[in-house]
Design an enzyme around this catalytic site. Structure first.
Site, PDB file in Angstrom:
ATOM      1  N   ASP A  80      28.208 -24.331   5.329  1.00  0.00           N
ATOM      2  CA  ASP A  80      27.066 -23.927   6.153  1.00  0.00           C
ATOM      3  C   ASP A  80      27.260 -23.459   7.543  1.00  0.00           C
ATOM      4  OD1 ASP A  80      25.595 -25.001   4.136  1.00  0.00           O
ATOM      5  OD2 ASP A  80      25.908 -27.068   4.790  1.00  0.00           O
TER       6      ASP A  80
ATOM      7  N   ASP B 123      24.053 -21.783  -3.136  1.00  0.00           N
ATOM      8  CA  ASP B 123      23.710 -21.589  -1.629  1.00  0.00           C
ATOM      9  C   ASP B 123      24.986 -20.921  -1.409  1.00  0.00           C
ATOM     10  OD1 ASP B 123      22.779 -23.973  -2.879  1.00  0.00           O
ATOM     11  OD2 ASP B 123      21.879 -24.764  -1.248  1.00  0.00           O
TER      12      ASP B 123
END
Ligand code: GLY
Length: 399
Positions: free
Chosen positions: A119, A180
């Site tokens: 992330d 993602d």
């Protein structure tokens, strides 16, 4: 002129040229045309972002959702609000927005070293990446390059992929990769352009190529998670963490949008037609899907009417932003039309918050994780970020 002075001048001219090519403040240009729905949307955005910014400055935390409230910079969502502030600055050109964006961005500085998961790409590209495009602040460029190295440290030459999350015995995961992760390749490509480090480019291309080959079904849908054998790089299984738990058909709406956006971005960064083709296949699958409602705002999963109970404006805003970009590379006019329709509908009272309400989030009806009953109230910082980005892309294309 002494050679050092000459060099400094050339650098200054180069930076000025870069800066002038991207001057913020479109809203102030009188010849620009914006429809009424767009003007209304931006006035709501400014009001909500101003109030939210006051909360950030008071707490030194960043907004995630109505349910989870303000979170620390370590949270995967921390970059979205600083990024939203940069977009508001880009649109308005007002110094006060730049200052807000700079202060919110600075909260994330230590995240450049956080290699706990993939992330770092979301966090640092949305905040520092947007800040760099608008200010050419060399400190931002250094942080982008350092962050990309951190992300690259999760790459395995054995699998040819970035490991999104850690291995997990309880889930029987050796080397989990989530769709993602395609989004985080943008940080690597930005750092490659800044530093010339071809390893970062290699990692991004390798991850995209293997994802395209191994994560997608024949119909161009994908599950949320693929677990790979950490030694051989073979696919061990398809799995889920978000979307429907029926992994044979699970078509999590936000995940499809992440993939669409990621492959469109990879085409922009490489000019390689295979990424454009893949993005077009995904787009065609989504925009003609029988379970996509007429207003273009998808349910949280496309895979069946039985599970399709709530709309997800986060999936809609990511998809709209990606479609508007894709329409600039593709001959298919439906991409722009669908992106425009989604943005218009998101800007209606059904989905757009009233100023001062909704805990200062911008969009309503965004879904965190339906099956885990998590963050269902409908305010998510990433729904807001991609909505504002989509509006800006729309503005640039129509002016
Ligand atoms: N990247 C996590 C999510 O989309 O829920």
């Amino acid at each position: 002129m002494k050679s050092l002075q000459k060099r400094n001048l050339l650098i200054t001219l180069f930076l000025t040229a870069c800066f002038c090519g991207n001057l913020p403040g479109y809203a102030a240009e009188p010849e620009k045309k914006v429809p009424q729905w767009f003007q209304h949307a931006f006035s709501v955005i400014e009001k909500q972002a101003q109030k939210m910014s006051a909360k950030v400055e008071k707490s030194s935390c960043l907004p995630r959702s109505i349910q989870r409230g303000m979170v620390s910079p370590t949270d995967w969502t921390s970059g979205f609000f600083p990024g939203t502030l940069w977009y508001v600055y880009e649109y308005t050109g007002k110094e006060e927005w730049k200052e807000r964006a700079e202060r919110a961005t600075a909260l994330l500085e230590s995240e450049q070293f956080n290699a706990f998961d993939h992330d770092v790409g979301f966090k640092m590209y949305c905040s520092y990446g947007n800040g760099w495009h608008l200010t050419k602040n060399p400190a931002y460029a250094r942080i982008i390059c350092r962050s990309a190295k951190t992300l690259g440290s999760r790459y395995s030459y054995k699998t040819g992929l970035i490991m999104s999350w850690e291995e997990d015995d309880a889930r029987d995961w050796q080397f989990p990769v989530i769709i993602d992760n395609m989004m985080n390749l943008e940080l690597l490509m930005e750092a490659y352009k800044l530093s010339g480090d071809t390893t970062l480019r290699h990692i991004a291309l390798s991850h995209a190529d293997k994802t395209m080959k191994c994560q997608y079904r024949k119909n161009y849908s994908c599950p949320h998670v693929v677990d790979y054998d950490a030694e051989t790089g073979e696919v061990r299984k398809f799995d889920w963490n978000n979307g429907s738990d029926d992994v044979s058909v699970s078509t999590w709406a936000r995940g499809q949008a992440w993939g669409l956006y990621g492959f469109t971005m990879m085409y922009r960064e490489t000019n390689d037609p295979k990424y454009l083709r893949h993005a077009e296949y995904i787009a065609d699958f989504l925009i003609h899907h029988p379970n996509l409602p007429a207003d273009g705002i998808p349910y949280w999963d496309y895979s069946g009417s039985g599970v399709s109970t709530l709309r997800d404006t986060s999936a809609a805003s990511i998809m709209a932003s990606a479609l508007i970009e894709l329409s600039t590379y593709s001959a298919n006019k439906d991409y722009f039309k669908t992106g425009e329709k989604i943005l218009k509908n998101l800007s209606s009272d059904k989905y757009l918050a009233k100023p001062g309400k909704h805990s200062f989030f911008i969009l309503k009806q965004a879904i965190g994780n339906y099956l885990r009953n998590s963050e269902l109230e409908g305010g998510l910082s990433y729904a807001d970020y991609y909505y504002v980005e989509g509006l800006l892309r729309y503005f640039k294309q129509t002016n």
